[in-house]
Design an enzyme around this catalytic site. Structure first.
Site, PDB file in Angstrom:
ATOM      1  N   THR A  76      21.632 -48.355  69.738  1.00 54.39           N
ATOM      2  CA  THR A  76      23.041 -48.774  69.763  1.00 54.39           C
ATOM      3  C   THR A  76      23.941 -47.596  70.176  1.00 54.39           C
ATOM      4  O   THR A  76      23.467 -46.457  70.269  1.00 54.39           O
ATOM      5  CB  THR A  76      23.482 -49.303  68.380  1.00 54.39           C
ATOM      6  N   SER A 100      22.482 -55.453  69.609  1.00 57.70           N
ATOM      7  CA  SER A 100      22.877 -54.499  68.575  1.00 57.70           C
ATOM      8  C   SER A 100      22.050 -54.740  67.324  1.00 57.70           C
ATOM      9  O   SER A 100      21.929 -53.869  66.472  1.00 57.70           O
ATOM     10  CB  SER A 100      24.364 -54.645  68.259  1.00 57.70           C
ATOM     11  N   HIS A 134      25.995 -48.822  55.709  1.00 59.51           N
ATOM     12  CA  HIS A 134      24.692 -48.333  56.180  1.00 59.51           C
ATOM     13  C   HIS A 134      24.343 -47.016  55.498  1.00 59.51           C
ATOM     14  O   HIS A 134      25.214 -46.334  54.955  1.00 59.51           O
ATOM     15  CB  HIS A 134      24.694 -48.100  57.698  1.00 59.51           C
ATOM     16  N   LYS A 138      22.933 -42.761  59.419  1.00 61.83           N
ATOM     17  CA  LYS A 138      23.290 -43.506  60.644  1.00 61.83           C
ATOM     18  C   LYS A 138      24.299 -42.700  61.447  1.00 61.83           C
ATOM     19  O   LYS A 138      25.281 -42.203  60.901  1.00 61.83           O
ATOM     20  CB  LYS A 138      23.851 -44.889  60.290  1.00 61.83           C
ATOM     21  N   GLY A 144      26.822 -51.330  65.648  1.00 63.46           N
ATOM     22  CA  GLY A 144      26.832 -52.233  66.801  1.00 63.46           C
ATOM     23  C   GLY A 144      26.917 -53.680  66.340  1.00 63.46           C
ATOM     24  O   GLY A 144      27.560 -54.520  66.988  1.00 63.46           O
TER      25      GLY A 144
HETATM   26  N1  LIG Z   1      18.968 -53.314  67.569  1.00 54.46           N
HETATM   27  C1  LIG Z   1      18.492 -53.297  66.337  1.00 54.46           C
HETATM   28  O1  LIG Z   1      18.032 -54.312  65.803  1.00 54.46           O
HETATM   29  C2  LIG Z   1      18.477 -51.992  65.573  1.00 54.46           C
HETATM   30  C3  LIG Z   1      17.977 -51.912  64.265  1.00 54.46           C
HETATM   31  C4  LIG Z   1      17.922 -50.669  63.651  1.00 54.46           C
HETATM   32  C5  LIG Z   1      18.357 -49.531  64.342  1.00 54.46           C
HETATM   33  N2  LIG Z   1      18.857 -49.667  65.592  1.00 54.46           N
HETATM   34  C6  LIG Z   1      19.267 -48.509  66.406  1.00 54.46           C
HETATM   35  O2  LIG Z   1      18.093 -47.910  66.922  1.00 54.46           O
HETATM   36  C7  LIG Z   1      18.292 -46.510  67.091  1.00 54.46           C
HETATM   37  C8  LIG Z   1      17.184 -45.747  66.361  1.00 54.46           C
HETATM   38  O3  LIG Z   1      17.262 -46.045  64.962  1.00 54.46           O
HETATM   39  P1  LIG Z   1      16.257 -45.380  63.916  1.00 54.46           P
HETATM   40  O4  LIG Z   1      16.683 -45.901  62.589  1.00 54.46           O
HETATM   41  O5  LIG Z   1      14.846 -45.532  64.357  1.00 54.46           O
HETATM   42  O6  LIG Z   1      16.717 -43.842  64.065  1.00 54.46           O
HETATM   43  P2  LIG Z   1      15.856 -42.534  63.835  1.00 54.46           P
HETATM   44  O7  LIG Z   1      14.918 -42.698  62.687  1.00 54.46           O
HETATM   45  O8  LIG Z   1      16.835 -41.390  63.849  1.00 54.46           O
HETATM   46  O9  LIG Z   1      14.955 -42.485  65.155  1.00 54.46           O
HETATM   47  C9  LIG Z   1      15.391 -42.126  66.426  1.00 54.46           C
HETATM   48  C10 LIG Z   1      14.234 -41.371  67.045  1.00 54.46           C
HETATM   49  O10 LIG Z   1      14.414 -41.226  68.448  1.00 54.46           O
HETATM   50  C11 LIG Z   1      14.145 -39.875  68.810  1.00 54.46           C
HETATM   51  N3  LIG Z   1      14.871 -39.563  70.050  1.00 54.46           N
HETATM   52  C12 LIG Z   1      16.154 -39.193  70.225  1.00 54.46           C
HETATM   53  N4  LIG Z   1      16.426 -39.045  71.542  1.00 54.46           N
HETATM   54  C13 LIG Z   1      15.294 -39.330  72.207  1.00 54.46           C
HETATM   55  C14 LIG Z   1      14.924 -39.362  73.582  1.00 54.46           C
HETATM   56  N5  LIG Z   1      15.806 -39.076  74.541  1.00 54.46           N
HETATM   57  N6  LIG Z   1      13.652 -39.694  73.919  1.00 54.46           N
HETATM   58  C15 LIG Z   1      12.769 -40.005  72.984  1.00 54.46           C
HETATM   59  N7  LIG Z   1      13.049 -39.997  71.653  1.00 54.46           N
HETATM   60  C16 LIG Z   1      14.295 -39.670  71.269  1.00 54.46           C
HETATM   61  C17 LIG Z   1      14.591 -39.083  67.620  1.00 54.46           C
HETATM   62  O11 LIG Z   1      13.996 -37.811  67.620  1.00 54.46           O
HETATM   63  P3  LIG Z   1      14.689 -36.608  66.762  1.00 54.46           P
HETATM   64  O12 LIG Z   1      14.658 -37.040  65.335  1.00 54.46           O
HETATM   65  O13 LIG Z   1      13.799 -35.470  67.085  1.00 54.46           O
HETATM   66  O14 LIG Z   1      16.080 -36.488  67.304  1.00 54.46           O
HETATM   67  C18 LIG Z   1      14.083 -39.968  66.472  1.00 54.46           C
HETATM   68  O15 LIG Z   1      12.735 -39.748  66.176  1.00 54.46           O
HETATM   69  C19 LIG Z   1      19.720 -46.246  66.611  1.00 54.46           C
HETATM   70  O16 LIG Z   1      20.589 -46.310  67.733  1.00 54.46           O
HETATM   71  C20 LIG Z   1      20.002 -47.421  65.671  1.00 54.46           C
HETATM   72  O17 LIG Z   1      21.386 -47.700  65.553  1.00 54.46           O
HETATM   73  C21 LIG Z   1      18.921 -50.857  66.215  1.00 54.46           C
END
Ligand SMILES: NC(=O)c1ccc[n+]([C@@H]2O[C@H](COP(=O)([O-])OP(=O)(O)OC[C@H]3O[C@@H](n4cnc5c(N)ncnc54)[C@H](OP(=O)(O)O)[C@@H]3O)[C@@H](O)[C@H]2O)c1
Length: 247
Positions: A76, A100, A134, A138, A144
């Site tokens: 998002t 989102s 959240h 976050k 989103g």
């Molecule tokens: N659409 C939906 O249903 C939904 C549901 C939940 C979450 N989300 C969204 O999904 C995203 C991730 O959420 P999350 O809870 O999994 O967050 P998270 O635990 O912080 O995971 C994000 C991961 O992506 C890695 N990363 C960052 N930039 C990258 C890149 N350019 N290439 C490859 N890996 C990269 C990060 O590495 P580092 O830790 O090393 O930075 C981290 O391991 C957020 O934007 C969140 O808002 C969406």
């Protein structure tokens, strides 16, 4: 099904767990320090799933789009890059679905919000507001999901004309729809839409219990986008389910 997951955080790991449970292969998962993926590795992938950060989204997706792979975007906070995403999809003739919030429950919730807003359009005594909570890690705010809720309300409740996402230090204008965000603890995601009048208050609330709902919806989206071309949202996939039910 052979998946590549870009972003190996909380969501990436949950998607991998459920994909393996249903007998799919996660051939590649990419985190910030993963060595570049080769062209040959890319060729074997059926669908790419992006759950990382918004900052590098175009760079992350370009090589996959150029390899003509269908893409699911759960990340998002990239709405201002929508035009670049559209260009990527058109130029490479691929399918891309984004949402989102991929959870089945939330998408049902969105439909309830639409119906409720259309009803409330006829009852002027009720004002509306959105609250979301959240976990403390976050990075984007408002969520989103809250913004999508807001858009649905703007489209269906004609007296609301703009979103107010920041703290208001003045009196709110009647046409503004206030979205407030709270960050604390480990809350997975709670969203409330309330309609408030002098007499009573009506609330529609969705509470995510864990990340499995998002991950299951993401896998559903991966199957759905596999043979499609164009830019879609989860709403398009949902309409497909409703239409199948009506056949
Ligand atoms: N659409 C939906 O249903 C939904 C549901 C939940 C979450 N989300 C969204 O999904 C995203 C991730 O959420 P999350 O809870 O999994 O967050 P998270 O635990 O912080 O995971 C994000 C991961 O992506 C890695 N990363 C960052 N930039 C990258 C890149 N350019 N290439 C490859 N890996 C990269 C990060 O590495 P580092 O830790 O090393 O930075 C981290 O391991 C957020 O934007 C969140 O808002 C969406």
């Amino acid at each position: 099904m052979r998946l590549a997951i870009v972003g190996y955080g909380k969501m990436g790991k949950e998607i991998e767990r459920l994909a393996i449970e249903r007998g799919w292969n996660v051939d590649i998962h990419i985190d910030i320090d993963t060595p570049p993926v080769t062209k040959a590795q890319r060729e074997n992938i059926d669908v790419v799933i992006h759950f990382a950060t918004a900052k590098n989204i175009i760079n992350d997706l370009t090589p996959w789009a150029e390899a003509h792979k269908p893409i699911v975007v759960g990340t998002t906070g990239w709405q201002e890059q929508l035009q670049s995403i559209k260009t990527l999809v058109t130029k490479n003739q691929i399918g891309l679905i984004y949402a989102s919030n991929f959870s089945l429950g939330v998408n049902i919730f969105f439909h309830l919000i639409k119906t409720a807003s259309q009803m409330m359009d006829k009852f002027e005594d009720y004002d509306a507001f959105i609250q979301e909570i959240h976990h403390k890690n976050k990075i984007d705010s408002p969520s989103g999901t809250a913004l999508t809720m807001g858009q649905i309300i703007l489209e269906n409740l004609r007296r609301k004309k703009e979103l107010l996402n920041e703290t208001s230090h003045n009196k709110i204008r009647p046409e503004q729809l206030h979205i407030s965000s709270t960050r604390s603890g480990t809350v997975v995601g709670t969203h409330t839409l309330a309609f408030d009048s002098a007499a009573d208050s009506i609330e529609l609330k969705h509470t995510a219990k864990d990340r499995s709902g998002f991950a299951l919806g993401t896998l559903f989206a991966a199957e759905w986008i596999r043979d499609k071309k164009g830019l879609f949202t989860m709403d398009d996939a949902f309409q497909d389910i409703f239409n199948q039910g009506n056949r």
